[in-house]
Design a protein around this motif. Structure first.
Motif, PDB file in Angstrom:
ATOM      1  N   MET A   1       0.831  -1.174   0.000  1.00  0.00           N
ATOM      2  CA  MET A   1       0.000   0.000   0.000  1.00  0.00           C
ATOM      3  C   MET A   1       0.868   1.226   0.000  1.00  0.00           C
ATOM      4  O   MET A   1       1.298   1.658   1.051  1.00  0.00           O
ATOM      5  N   ASP A  38      -4.541  -0.260  -5.979  1.00  0.00           N
ATOM      6  CA  ASP A  38      -3.880   0.230  -4.761  1.00  0.00           C
ATOM      7  C   ASP A  38      -3.327   1.612  -5.102  1.00  0.00           C
ATOM      8  O   ASP A  38      -2.132   1.793  -5.292  1.00  0.00           O
ATOM      9  N   PHE A 118      -6.734   1.077   6.461  1.00  0.00           N
ATOM     10  CA  PHE A 118      -7.397   1.485   5.223  1.00  0.00           C
ATOM     11  C   PHE A 118      -8.828   1.953   5.474  1.00  0.00           C
ATOM     12  O   PHE A 118      -9.533   2.314   4.538  1.00  0.00           O
TER      13      PHE A 118
END
Length: 126
Positions: A1, A38, A118
């Motif tokens: 990420m 991503d 997230f």
């Protein structure tokens, strides 16, 4: 990420900013094995006075159009992957928006996987 922050001098058109983001995302996907979708990119524009970038550190002649790319990402990429990424970004930006190679400043900040949330108040990678 990866989380990408891009700082540049104000006044660039929307197409320029979008192409810069797209180029970095594509290099992350091809050179750093980042999964599809991503994509977390923030672009900030600044007045020339707010961009206090050395014009000649390490004998690299930077112009006022220098952009700063800071990417926070998980640890674990090899030096070879990072070098390939730097090259892909610099040459991609040069080809697609005409940015000089000297005007691409990249900083990678590596963190452990448990340092991400997230959403939902959870540590998805922990």
């Amino acid at each position: 990420m990866p989380f990408v922050r891009i700082d540049m001098v104000e006044g660039k058109p929307e197409t320029y900013r979008k192409t810069v983001g797209d180029t970095i995302y594509e290099a992350l996907r091809t050179q750093m094995n980042v999964p599809e979708n991503d994509r977390f990119i923030v672009i900030a524009e600044h007045s020339p006075e707010e961009m206090m970038i050395s014009p000649d550190y390490l004998d690299i002649q930077r112009s006022p159009n220098c952009i700063v790319i800071q990417i926070t990402l998980n640890t674990g990429r090899t030096v070879e992957m990072k070098k390939a990424f730097y090259h892909a970004v610099a040459y991609g930006l040069h080809e697609r928006v005409g940015l000089r190679l000297e005007d691409v400043f990249i900083s990678l900040v590596e963190v452990p996987k448990e340092n991400w949330s997230f959403g939902n108040g959870e540590a998805q990678y922990a």
